[in-house]
Design a protein around this motif. Structure first.
Motif, PDB file in Angstrom:
ATOM      1  N   THR A   1     -34.064  32.305  34.108  1.00 23.04           N
ATOM      2  CA  THR A   1     -33.029  31.937  33.142  1.00 23.04           C
ATOM      3  C   THR A   1     -33.598  31.016  32.073  1.00 23.04           C
ATOM      4  OG1 THR A   1     -32.269  30.141  34.580  1.00 23.04           O
ATOM      5  CG2 THR A   1     -31.103  32.240  34.716  1.00 23.04           C
ATOM      6  N   ARG A   2     -34.504  30.134  32.457  1.00 28.94           N
ATOM      7  CA  ARG A   2     -35.127  29.258  31.459  1.00 28.94           C
ATOM      8  C   ARG A   2     -35.976  30.078  30.501  1.00 28.94           C
ATOM      9  NH1 ARG A   2     -38.504  24.577  33.773  1.00 28.94           N
ATOM     10  NH2 ARG A   2     -36.443  23.953  34.459  1.00 28.94           N
ATOM     11  N   THR A   3     -36.708  31.059  31.024  1.00 26.99           N
ATOM     12  CA  THR A   3     -37.564  31.897  30.189  1.00 26.99           C
ATOM     13  C   THR A   3     -36.719  32.739  29.234  1.00 26.99           C
ATOM     14  OG1 THR A   3     -39.193  32.022  31.949  1.00 26.99           O
ATOM     15  CG2 THR A   3     -39.341  33.664  30.236  1.00 26.99           C
ATOM     16  N   SER A   4     -35.623  33.286  29.713  1.00 27.73           N
ATOM     17  CA  SER A   4     -34.802  34.132  28.852  1.00 27.73           C
ATOM     18  C   SER A   4     -34.122  33.310  27.768  1.00 27.73           C
ATOM     19  CB  SER A   4     -33.775  34.898  29.664  1.00 27.73           C
ATOM     20  OG  SER A   4     -32.828  34.019  30.224  1.00 27.73           O
ATOM     21  N   SER A   5     -33.705  32.082  28.074  1.00 32.96           N
ATOM     22  CA  SER A   5     -33.076  31.257  27.038  1.00 32.96           C
ATOM     23  C   SER A   5     -34.106  30.840  25.993  1.00 32.96           C
ATOM     24  CB  SER A   5     -32.398  30.032  27.654  1.00 32.96           C
ATOM     25  OG  SER A   5     -33.352  29.155  28.217  1.00 32.96           O
ATOM     26  N   THR A   6     -35.350  30.597  26.412  1.00 38.39           N
ATOM     27  CA  THR A   6     -36.403  30.265  25.464  1.00 38.39           C
ATOM     28  C   THR A   6     -36.692  31.457  24.561  1.00 38.39           C
ATOM     29  OG1 THR A   6     -37.368  28.753  27.081  1.00 38.39           O
ATOM     30  CG2 THR A   6     -38.759  29.411  25.257  1.00 38.39           C
ATOM     31  N   ALA A   7     -36.731  32.657  25.127  1.00 40.80           N
ATOM     32  CA  ALA A   7     -36.976  33.861  24.336  1.00 40.80           C
ATOM     33  C   ALA A   7     -35.832  34.097  23.355  1.00 40.80           C
ATOM     34  CB  ALA A   7     -37.148  35.067  25.257  1.00 40.80           C
ATOM     35  N   THR A   8     -34.601  33.831  23.775  1.00 42.42           N
ATOM     36  CA  THR A   8     -33.450  33.998  22.890  1.00 42.42           C
ATOM     37  C   THR A   8     -33.523  33.017  21.729  1.00 42.42           C
ATOM     38  OG1 THR A   8     -32.104  34.709  24.751  1.00 42.42           O
ATOM     39  CG2 THR A   8     -30.934  33.972  22.795  1.00 42.42           C
ATOM     40  N   ASP A   9     -33.860  31.775  22.023  1.00 37.83           N
ATOM     41  CA  ASP A   9     -33.995  30.775  20.960  1.00 37.83           C
ATOM     42  C   ASP A   9     -35.088  31.166  19.974  1.00 37.83           C
ATOM     43  OD1 ASP A   9     -31.999  29.314  22.168  1.00 37.83           O
ATOM     44  OD2 ASP A   9     -33.382  27.937  23.179  1.00 37.83           O
ATOM     45  N   LEU A  10     -36.207  31.654  20.479  1.00 33.16           N
ATOM     46  CA  LEU A  10     -37.310  32.077  19.617  1.00 33.16           C
ATOM     47  C   LEU A  10     -36.896  33.249  18.747  1.00 33.16           C
ATOM     48  CD1 LEU A  10     -40.278  31.801  18.798  1.00 33.16           C
ATOM     49  CD2 LEU A  10     -40.838  33.323  20.687  1.00 33.16           C
ATOM     50  N   GLY A  11     -36.193  34.210  19.336  1.00 38.50           N
ATOM     51  CA  GLY A  11     -35.731  35.363  18.560  1.00 38.50           C
ATOM     52  C   GLY A  11     -34.751  34.967  17.485  1.00 38.50           C
ATOM     53  N   ASN A  12     -33.828  34.062  17.794  1.00 33.22           N
ATOM     54  CA  ASN A  12     -32.854  33.606  16.796  1.00 33.22           C
ATOM     55  C   ASN A  12     -33.525  32.866  15.650  1.00 33.22           C
ATOM     56  OD1 ASN A  12     -30.696  34.707  18.135  1.00 33.22           O
ATOM     57  ND2 ASN A  12     -30.193  32.836  19.237  1.00 33.22           N
ATOM     58  N   SER A  13     -34.489  32.005  15.962  1.00 33.44           N
ATOM     59  CA  SER A  13     -35.160  31.266  14.889  1.00 33.44           C
ATOM     60  C   SER A  13     -35.993  32.207  14.018  1.00 33.44           C
ATOM     61  CB  SER A  13     -36.033  30.149  15.465  1.00 33.44           C
ATOM     62  OG  SER A  13     -37.104  30.679  16.205  1.00 33.44           O
ATOM     63  N   THR A  14     -36.608  33.210  14.626  1.00 35.75           N
ATOM     64  CA  THR A  14     -37.375  34.188  13.852  1.00 35.75           C
ATOM     65  C   THR A  14     -36.451  34.986  12.937  1.00 35.75           C
ATOM     66  OG1 THR A  14     -38.971  34.368  15.653  1.00 35.75           O
ATOM     67  CG2 THR A  14     -38.977  36.125  14.019  1.00 35.75           C
ATOM     68  N   LEU A  15     -35.299  35.388  13.449  1.00 37.01           N
ATOM     69  CA  LEU A  15     -34.341  36.117  12.636  1.00 37.01           C
ATOM     70  C   LEU A  15     -33.844  35.275  11.468  1.00 37.01           C
ATOM     71  CD1 LEU A  15     -32.698  38.691  12.285  1.00 37.01           C
ATOM     72  CD2 LEU A  15     -30.959  37.699  13.777  1.00 37.01           C
ATOM     73  N   GLU A  16     -33.596  34.000  11.697  1.00 35.60           N
ATOM     74  CA  GLU A  16     -33.175  33.110  10.612  1.00 35.60           C
ATOM     75  C   GLU A  16     -34.273  32.968   9.554  1.00 35.60           C
ATOM     76  OE1 GLU A  16     -31.958  29.402  12.286  1.00 35.60           O
ATOM     77  OE2 GLU A  16     -30.327  30.313  13.428  1.00 35.60           O
ATOM     78  N   ASN A  17     -35.525  32.877   9.996  1.00 43.51           N
ATOM     79  CA  ASN A  17     -36.639  32.773   9.050  1.00 43.51           C
ATOM     80  C   ASN A  17     -36.764  34.036   8.211  1.00 43.51           C
ATOM     81  OD1 ASN A  17     -37.284  30.222   9.929  1.00 43.51           O
ATOM     82  ND2 ASN A  17     -38.901  30.913  11.310  1.00 43.51           N
ATOM     83  N   ILE A  18     -36.612  35.187   8.824  1.00 41.57           N
ATOM     84  CA  ILE A  18     -36.697  36.453   8.080  1.00 41.57           C
ATOM     85  C   ILE A  18     -35.553  36.550   7.072  1.00 41.57           C
ATOM     86  CG2 ILE A  18     -36.476  38.952   8.310  1.00 41.57           C
ATOM     87  CD1 ILE A  18     -37.985  38.681  10.972  1.00 41.57           C
TER      88      ILE A  18
END
Length: 56
Positions: free
Chosen positions: A30-47
């Motif tokens: 669960t910690r790994t999946s939440s970290t991956a979700t946060d990373l994906g959201n920040s990447t999407l915001e940057n794009i």
């Protein structure tokens, strides 16, 4: 009677150990999946920001 009690106690310890291992694995996943979700959201915001800055 002592041997049966010892066997039952060992069985309970094995169940406890298995539950602890399962708990740690679920916590890690669960910690790994939440970290991956946060990373994906920040990447999407940057794009999105880069596209808005480029005029799209």
């Amino acid at each position: 009677m002592k041997r049966r009690a010892q066997g039952a106690l060992e069985y309970l310890f094995m169940i406890a150990a298995a539950l602890i291992i399962i708990f740690l694995a679920v916590r890690y996943l669960t910690r790994t999946s939440s970290t991956a979700t946060d990373l994906g959201n920040s990447t999407l915001e940057n794009i999105t920001q880069e596209l808005e800055n480029a005029g799209f």
